[in-house]
Write a protein that holds these residues in place. Structure first.
Motif, PDB file in Angstrom:
ATOM      1  N   LEU A 147       0.877  -1.160   0.000  1.00  0.00           N
ATOM      2  CA  LEU A 147       0.000   0.000   0.000  1.00  0.00           C
ATOM      3  C   LEU A 147       0.920   1.217   0.000  1.00  0.00           C
ATOM      4  O   LEU A 147       1.619   1.477   0.964  1.00  0.00           O
ATOM      5  CB  LEU A 147      -0.912   0.025   1.231  1.00  0.00           C
TER       6      LEU A 147
ATOM      7  N   PHE B 192       2.051   4.474   0.571  1.00  0.00           N
ATOM      8  CA  PHE B 192       1.699   5.690   1.288  1.00  0.00           C
ATOM      9  C   PHE B 192       2.326   6.931   0.653  1.00  0.00           C
ATOM     10  O   PHE B 192       1.957   8.041   0.988  1.00  0.00           O
ATOM     11  CB  PHE B 192       2.090   5.572   2.764  1.00  0.00           C
TER      12      PHE B 192
ATOM     13  N   ILE C 252       5.241  -0.495   4.479  1.00  0.00           N
ATOM     14  CA  ILE C 252       4.444   0.644   4.960  1.00  0.00           C
ATOM     15  C   ILE C 252       5.378   1.707   5.522  1.00  0.00           C
ATOM     16  O   ILE C 252       5.308   2.879   5.161  1.00  0.00           O
ATOM     17  CB  ILE C 252       3.441   0.179   6.046  1.00  0.00           C
TER      18      ILE C 252
ATOM     19  N   VAL D 117       6.156   5.462   4.095  1.00  0.00           N
ATOM     20  CA  VAL D 117       5.870   6.650   4.904  1.00  0.00           C
ATOM     21  C   VAL D 117       7.134   7.506   4.998  1.00  0.00           C
ATOM     22  O   VAL D 117       7.084   8.732   4.868  1.00  0.00           O
ATOM     23  CB  VAL D 117       5.352   6.267   6.309  1.00  0.00           C
TER      24      VAL D 117
ATOM     25  N   PHE E 249       9.471   7.661   2.826  1.00  0.00           N
ATOM     26  CA  PHE E 249       9.654   8.272   1.512  1.00  0.00           C
ATOM     27  C   PHE E 249       8.741   9.489   1.359  1.00  0.00           C
ATOM     28  O   PHE E 249       9.137  10.520   0.818  1.00  0.00           O
ATOM     29  CB  PHE E 249       9.355   7.224   0.438  1.00  0.00           C
ATOM     30  N   LEU E 250       7.512   9.333   1.872  1.00  0.00           N
ATOM     31  CA  LEU E 250       6.561  10.451   1.860  1.00  0.00           C
ATOM     32  C   LEU E 250       7.139  11.666   2.590  1.00  0.00           C
ATOM     33  O   LEU E 250       7.116  12.789   2.074  1.00  0.00           O
ATOM     34  CB  LEU E 250       5.248   9.988   2.507  1.00  0.00           C
TER      35      LEU E 250
ATOM     36  N   PHE F 214      -5.069  11.971  -0.581  1.00  0.00           N
ATOM     37  CA  PHE F 214      -4.622  10.594  -0.395  1.00  0.00           C
ATOM     38  C   PHE F 214      -5.511   9.885   0.625  1.00  0.00           C
ATOM     39  O   PHE F 214      -5.908   8.740   0.425  1.00  0.00           O
ATOM     40  CB  PHE F 214      -3.165  10.544   0.075  1.00  0.00           C
TER      41      PHE F 214
END
Lengths: 398, 235, 299
Positions: C40, C42, C100, C104, C106-107, C230
């Motif tokens: 998933l 993010f 996950i 995150v 990377f976000l 998002f």
């Protein structure tokens, strides 16, 4: 052999204890640090003595955990007497944060799932604390903290019930949505939450009268309130860690770890997957709420801007870097949080970045995000795991 | 032709295949027999590159297959019908076949009609999801999907598993006629030794990762010791 | 029915459709990656955001809107492909929290780097179409040239993805490597390349979404522009069922319309709360998604 050594150690401990008691009586009339020193010394002796009794240790692990917690608390509190106000304040927030981190660490360690909304659960506790104190100023602090914890657990139940039934990233995504929604939820209840300006606690937390003398400041740059709040936070964190250590080792804790490692096998031996997963999530939400409530107490106020999605992400970074799924990782993460602002401004000045510039203001995100990725790729158990690895290598060499 | 020489494969400390050597001739059926856990499936997975061997060589004609990627090995003309058939249940029969024909340089429509001719039941059900097929039909589909790419080698892993005796017999007949009419090299892994030996030209018997017999199928079928101890065939 | 109420409802549906298409596209891009790689993503908002900044950096070299959009798409292809090759590839087969956490991280990094380079102030992009609502009999009808552009582009992208997956050889291979990677490899499908391609494709869907969102005169481009979207996109994908692209799109569109009704009849703050409540209720009733057929769990 082992017993003999303890027997020989006992008289020495007694002598030291007597000396320490005399010291404390003498120093009681002198300085605050003197009193702290002697009490800390006494306690440390008592704890070490307890820990070195093999019979007690093997038959009651709870007792040895209690002694270990007490020893750690003793050392931590003793140190606070020698630090200035701002460092103490940082330590207090670090202690509050370590409780939140412990909750998240437990969730992952126990169920293999993850929450991206623990910042919002902190906010639930923080606001519950502030709202309750504003309506019932006379409730003792402990009770208010418990109410905040209950609120966190309740919201955790509501969100966890549907999401933990599912495998995969549902819990992560749902808690992310909750974290994003949280500020909107707060402003929907403006009359309760005080809108953008947040809430102020009606009174500052002060030490009970019988303890007041102990924290009394005199002329030092450390104020009584700060010292009391710091030590109070550390004690609450200590109690929280003590409970968690026992939970990790208990039957329930073992069941949870089995679920993480192999859920099919866990179901075969009769463990109810959804129930255990929900339970782990509720515990983690309750711990987050406790940390948030404590933070309200430390700041004497609560502001909605604190509990943005960014906080949840910070929490995730801290526990991953500290060591997710471990107890010591939560302590390490808490310490990192306590001093991260200082460290990052130090880096800014050292590298000669313009402190008002875009880059300096984003340094936090770049460093934490980068560490998050690197840790997960190369050392999935974080600093705690790396230390454990190092320790086992040293031990195997000797 | 597939030549396997001194092949050793291990999972951690456990050796699944120990120094296995044999040759599967072109246009012949080579049966690989043995009990559960003898290493038969591992052998096929190693030929297909799904498992890296510890040592030894696998050659197809003169080309070494070891250290090549699975998809490249498949593109060299090795069709592998895995254990449990491996048809994609979410896909229709025709989509499964289209996927099989993907990298071969064959005319799709012609290939499809050839397979539907060979396995008429698939033609009748071309629009159905593969998950809806019966066990025998799935096996047909898996074979057809491998054959549509016109492979020169066909690896069959327990094709008779879970099938009724009559369906098994029909299947074996199909395999035999395929081999008779083309230059196909077949390696047939079977637990059901008697039906495999009936159609095979050559047989290799594996026991806990070792070759215990490597001979003409008729010789193996006649060997009373082998039948009793390794193949579980008692009169 | 009361004509005023009728026109209000029509306005809400039309207004909600725009957001709904956006949510549907985000949900679609999430499902594409989830189905093919079990991650998933993010950073599915942040990666396209970054690509959009990169593409529109050409503005300062006096390029127009459309060349910039092309540049955004190229940047998206690169970012999507490189992310899969360098980051995600190391995470296949690891415990489910690892991807996950990494995404995150990377976000955070992408948003921080974007803010460091381009600042966090909204940057307005030259919108190619007017955002002023058309009028019908003297009343605005919640449709402007810009919203038509948004809806039309969105539907076009969804159709293109559907056609690609349903009717092309490439789509067949993409679907095969998502549901049965090992069997696909045995049939000669280059699964590794296709996974990279899947990430590139999904990032491009995200880039087009982000371009649409941030070309909006009222939003502009910020590093956080996709955060809220998002969240809605995930809610839509989870309601529709993470396994079902069509379900994700339908759920996204419905969610957008529902949001518009909540904004109109309750208030703006309640939107995400009610969306969250919808997610909770739908997961309680149909855990695997409203639009998916029940399937057995893969062990």
């Amino acid at each position: 052999m082992r017993l003999d050594r303890t027997r020989r150690r006992a008289p020495i401990a007694m002598v030291v204890a007597v000396v320490a008691t005399v010291l404390s009586l003498v120093s009681a009339a002198t300085t605050r640090e003197g009193v702290a020193l002697s009490i800390a010394f006494d306690l440390a002796i008592a704890c070490v003595t307890t820990l070195s009794l093999p019979d007690l240790k093997s038959s009651h692990p709870v007792v040895s955990r209690a002694a270990l917690t007490l020893l750690a608390l003793d050392v931590a509190i003793f140190i606070t007497f020698f630090l200035n106000s701002s460092t103490n304040f940082n330590l207090a927030t670090g202690a509050a944060m370590s409780i939140v981190l412990l909750g998240l660490s437990f969730l992952t360690g126990a169920s293999g799932q993850i929450s991206l909304g623990n910042g919002a659960f902190m906010g639930v506790g923080a606001f519950a604390m502030a709202i309750w104190s504003n309506h019932h100023a006379t409730t003792p602090i402990f009770l208010t903290l418990l109410i905040a914890v209950a609120c966190g657990a309740l919201v955790g139940l509501l969100l966890g019930l549907p999401a933990t039934r599912l495998r995969g990233p549902y819990l992560a995504g749902m808690t992310l949505a909750f974290a994003v929604a949280f500020t909107f939820i707060l402003s929907s209840f403006n009359s309760w939450t005080g809108g953008d300006s947040g809430l102020q606690l009606p009174t500052e937390a002060t030490a009970p009268r019988w303890l007041d003398g102990f924290f009394h400041a005199g002329t030092s740059p450390l104020t009584t309130t700060t010292l009391y709040i710091t030590d109070f936070s550390i004690i609450v964190a200590g109690v929280a860690f003590f409970f968690m250590a026992n939970l990790f080792a208990s039957r329930t804790g073992r069941a949870m770890r089995l679920i993480r490692d192999n859920d099919v096998a866990a179901e075969l031996v009769g463990i109810s997957l959804p129930r255990t997963r929900v339970a782990a999530f509720i515990v983690s939400s309750a711990y987050a709420a406790l940390g948030g409530a404590l933070l309200t107490l430390i700041n004497n106020s609560v502001s909605p801007q604190t509990y943005s999605f960014a906080l949840s992400v910070t929490i995730l970074s801290l526990i991953v870097i500290g060591g997710i799924g471990t107890i010591s990782g939560a302590v390490i993460g808490g310490i990192i949080y306590a001093f991260s602002t200082n460290a990052i401004s130090w880096i800014t000045t050292q590298t000669g970045l313009n402190p008002q510039g875009n880059f300096a203001s984003q340094l936090n995100g770049i460093i934490f995000g980068g560490l998050l990725i690197l840790t997960m790729l190369f050392a999935p158990l974080g600093i705690a795991g790396a230390l454990r690895h190092l320790w086992s290598r040293i031990r195997s060499r000797t | 032709m597939i030549t396997i020489d001194d092949l050793t494969v291990s999972f951690g400390a456990v050796q699944a295949l120990r120094s296995v050597s044999f040759v599967a001739e072109t246009a012949k059926i080579t049966a690989v027999l043995g009990a559960n856990g003898a290493g038969k499936t591992t052998l096929l997975r190693t030929i297909s590159g799904l498992k890296e061997p510890r040592s030894g060589t696998i050659r197809m004609d003169e080309r070494n297959l070891v250290h090549r990627r699975t998809e490249d090995i498949a593109r060299l003309g090795i069709g592998h019908v895995p254990e449990g058939r491996g048809v994609i249940g979410e896909f229709t029969v025709e989509e499964n076949l289209r996927l099989g024909a993907m990298m071969a340089k064959v005319n799709l429509q012609q290939g499809l009609s050839e397979q539907y001719e060979q396995f008429p039941v698939l033609g009748e059900r071309r629009r159905q999801h593969a998950a809806k097929l019966s066990g025998g039909e799935r096996q047909m589909l898996a074979m057809a999907r491998a054959l549509i790419a016109k492979p020169s080698v066909l690896l069959l892993d327990e094709p008779s598993l879970g099938l009724a005796p009559l369906v098994t017999a029909q299947l074996m007949h199909t395999i035999q006629s395929l081999c008779d009419t083309s230059d196909l090299t077949v390696i047939l892994v079977e637990q059901n030794a008697s039906s495999a030996l009936r159609i095979a030209h050559h047989a290799v018997v594996l026991h806990v990762g070792k070759v215990v017999a490597n001979d003409a199928a008729s010789v193996v079928a006649a060997d009373e010791n082998l039948r009793q101890y390794y193949l579980g065939l008692v009169e | 029915m009361d004509p005023f109420l009728t026109s209000r409802i029509v306005t809400d549906v039309l207004g909600g459709l725009t957001n709904g298409v956006i949510y549907g596209m985000v949900a679609l891009s999430l499902v594409l990656i989830w189905r093919s790689t079990g991650v998933l993503n993010f950073a599915q908002g942040a990666m396209p955001m970054f690509a959009t900044y990169v593409g529109f950096a050409l503005l300062s070299y006096h390029f127009g809107y459309w060349p910039c959009v092309v540049a955004c798409i190229i940047a998206g292809l690169l970012i999507g492909g490189l992310t899969e090759r360098l980051l995600v590839r190391r995470l296949y087969g690891k415990p489910e929290i690892n991807p996950i956490v990494v995404m995150v991280g990377f976000l955070i990094v992408l948003e921080a780097v974007a803010a460091a380079i381009w600042s966090s102030f909204p940057r307005s992009l030259p919108s190619p179409f007017s955002s002023i609502d058309w009028q019908l009999a003297g009343k605005p009808i919640a449709l402007s040239p810009f919203t038509v552009y948004e809806i039309a582009t969105g539907l076009l992208v969804m159709t293109a993805v559907a056609v690609l997956f349903r009717f092309t050889k490439l789509g067949l291979q993409l679907r095969a490597s998502a549901v049965a990677p090992e069997v696909s490899r045995l049939l000669g499908v280059r699964v590794g390349r296709l996974l990279t391609l899947g990430w590139m494709l999904s990032t491009v869907v995200g880039v087009i979404t982000t371009v649409l969102v941030s070309s909006n005169f009222f939003t502009g481009l910020t590093p956080q522009v996709m955060d809220g979207i998002f969240a809605f996109g995930f809610i839509a994908a989870a309601i529709g069922g993470l396994e079902s692209p069509v379900g994700a799109i339908i759920a996204g569109i419905l969610l957008g319309i529902a949001n518009q009704f909540v904004t109109d009849f309750v208030n703006q703050n309640a939107v995400i709360i009610i969306a969250l409540a919808l997610l909770i209720v739908s997961l309680m009733i149909r855990p695997s998604g409203v639009f998916t057929k029940r399937t057995e769990r893969r062990v």
